[in-house]
Design an enzyme around this catalytic site. Structure first.
Site, PDB file in Angstrom:
ATOM      1  N   GLN A  90     -11.030   3.855  -4.514  1.00 36.07           N
ATOM      2  CA  GLN A  90     -11.849   4.194  -5.674  1.00 36.07           C
ATOM      3  C   GLN A  90     -11.441   5.534  -6.274  1.00 36.07           C
ATOM      4  OE1 GLN A  90     -13.415   1.516  -6.648  1.00 36.07           O
ATOM      5  NE2 GLN A  90     -13.847   2.709  -8.476  1.00 36.07           N
ATOM      6  N   ALA A  91     -11.248   6.526  -5.396  1.00 37.01           N
ATOM      7  CA  ALA A  91     -10.877   7.872  -5.871  1.00 37.01           C
ATOM      8  C   ALA A  91      -9.534   7.838  -6.595  1.00 37.01           C
ATOM      9  CB  ALA A  91     -10.821   8.843  -4.697  1.00 37.01           C
ATOM     10  N   MET A  92      -8.577   7.081  -6.033  1.00 36.89           N
ATOM     11  CA  MET A  92      -7.246   7.013  -6.649  1.00 36.89           C
ATOM     12  C   MET A  92      -7.272   6.205  -7.945  1.00 36.89           C
ATOM     13  SD  MET A  92      -4.669   6.881  -3.378  1.00 36.89           S
ATOM     14  CE  MET A  92      -3.176   6.827  -4.366  1.00 36.89           C
ATOM     15  N   TRP A 134      -0.568   4.314  -1.944  1.00 36.87           N
ATOM     16  CA  TRP A 134      -1.693   4.874  -1.186  1.00 36.87           C
ATOM     17  C   TRP A 134      -1.171   5.732  -0.034  1.00 36.87           C
ATOM     18  CZ3 TRP A 134      -4.709   1.682   2.903  1.00 36.87           C
ATOM     19  CH2 TRP A 134      -5.864   2.366   3.311  1.00 36.87           C
ATOM     20  N   GLY A 168       0.807  -1.226   0.000  1.00 37.30           N
ATOM     21  CA  GLY A 168       0.000   0.000   0.000  1.00 37.30           C
ATOM     22  C   GLY A 168       0.833   1.266   0.000  1.00 37.30           C
ATOM     23  N   HIS A 191      11.350   0.694  -0.802  1.00 31.71           N
ATOM     24  CA  HIS A 191      10.931  -0.679  -0.489  1.00 31.71           C
ATOM     25  C   HIS A 191      12.030  -1.417   0.280  1.00 31.71           C
ATOM     26  CE1 HIS A 191       7.362  -0.326  -2.853  1.00 31.71           C
ATOM     27  NE2 HIS A 191       7.936  -0.390  -4.030  1.00 31.71           N
ATOM     28  N   ARG A 213      -5.544  -2.443  -8.369  1.00 25.65           N
ATOM     29  CA  ARG A 213      -6.296  -3.620  -8.799  1.00 25.65           C
ATOM     30  C   ARG A 213      -7.583  -3.732  -8.000  1.00 25.65           C
ATOM     31  NH1 ARG A 213      -6.699  -9.143  -7.992  1.00 25.65           N
ATOM     32  NH2 ARG A 213      -5.608  -8.930  -6.023  1.00 25.65           N
TER      33      ARG A 213
END
Length: 321
Positions: A258-260, A77, A74, A136, A277
């Site tokens: 949803q917005a992204m 996000w 994530g 990462h 996804r």
């Protein structure tokens, strides 16, 4: 009036970099897509052994905002949330926002610390503060200056079963990574760390050593899903960002999956469909066999059972069949 972070995010120069890397990888045979550095695999199109050597020289600033997380936990996000928080707190004017975007474009900086050519760390010195730096990498592969500085590090964790499934789809859809012919083959590679960025369990074990560090905070994907506003408030408090109540709700609304996903064509081009996804919790049940479930449960218990990080991740809530 200062410009909102949403429009800023849409103009960060991710697009050209992604499109270029996709076209470069078209003629690359699968065996040349990854290289190994200090026992861990990385995508050859996005990084190089020379870059990872040069990374040691990276100079951290005390006000840098560092975000760390294994792939598909994530991090995109979280990055969007933190950019929105930072720009709201800083109250940039339109002109300042423009300058920041242009600096990133001109200096050709990447969305991940370990990406780019070896000269990138010199160029990053010219970026205006506060820099938001995502990676990462696990702690032992970070540049020494990150853990020695006063900069704060936010570490994102996600339940390993959903991480495995999300990374599987990402691996097979991402042109710069070699595909797997089956979930079973991939699962074996995931459990043995034979993927880009190595073993997720090893990654968690290493970050767990820093769970009580005063400049490091762990947050889970699942808690951000359960209560985004509360999660965003915790992040703001950790970095010392000052926002009003309606800002927190606005950012939570703008950073829903949803917005992204709806904005992803504009923000990430072709990469959008690969990146966004499902964004759900519990999707692992579609792919894990009984034996794979047991193998993961046993491995997690052996490596992280009883740790503070395991409690934070609520493994029993999210990963028991």
């Amino acid at each position: 009036m200062w410009e909102s972070a949403e429009s800023y995010a849409g103009r960060v120069p991710v697009l050209e970099i992604v499109e270029n890397s996709f076209s470069q990888s078209e003629n690359l045979p699968p065996e040349d897509m990854l290289f190994s550095h200090r026992g861990i695999l990385y995508p050859a199109i996005l990084s190089s052994p020379e870059t990872l050597e040069a990374l040691k020289s990276f100079e951290t600033r005390s006000d840098d905002v560092i975000l760390a997380g294994y792939p598909k936990t994530g991090t995109n996000w979280l990055g969007q949330m933190v950019r929105d928080l930072e720009s709201t707190d800083a109250k940039y004017t339109e002109e300042e926002m423009e300058e920041r975007i242009n600096a990133e474009k001109k200096l050709e900086t990447f969305s991940r610390l370990e990406f780019g050519d070896p000269g990138i760390y010199e160029r990053m010195k010219k970026l205006p503060s506060r820099r938001i730096i995502a990676t990462h990498l696990p702690p032992h592969l970070l540049p020494p200056s990150i853990l020695q500085s006063k900069a704060k590090i936010l570490v994102l964790v996600r339940n390993p079963k959903d991480t495995a499934v999300s990374y599987y789809h990402f691996y097979n859809n991402m042109p710069v990574l070699p595909s797997f012919t089956s979930w079973d083959d991939y699962f074996s590679a995931f459990m043995n760390g034979k993927l880009a960025w190595g073993s997720y369990i090893d990654h968690l074990v290493e970050w767990n050593k820093y769970i009580d560090h005063e400049r490091i905070m762990m947050i889970s994907y699942e808690e951000l899903k359960e209560d985004p506003v509360l999660g965003i408030k915790k992040i703001a408090a950790f970095f010392g960002f000052s926002l009003c109540e309606e800002d927190f709700h606005r950012i939570a609304k703008n950073t829903t999956f949803q917005a992204m996903k709806e904005k992803s064509k504009e923000t990430h081009g072709k990469f959008g469909d690969i990146l966004f996804r499902k964004g759900v919790v519990g999707n692992w049940r579609d792919l894990f066999s009984k034996a794979q479930n047991e193998e993961m449960d046993q491995k997690f218990e052996e490596c992280l059972g009883g740790t503070k990080l395991a409690a934070k991740m609520k493994y029993d809530v999210y990963c028991r069949a």
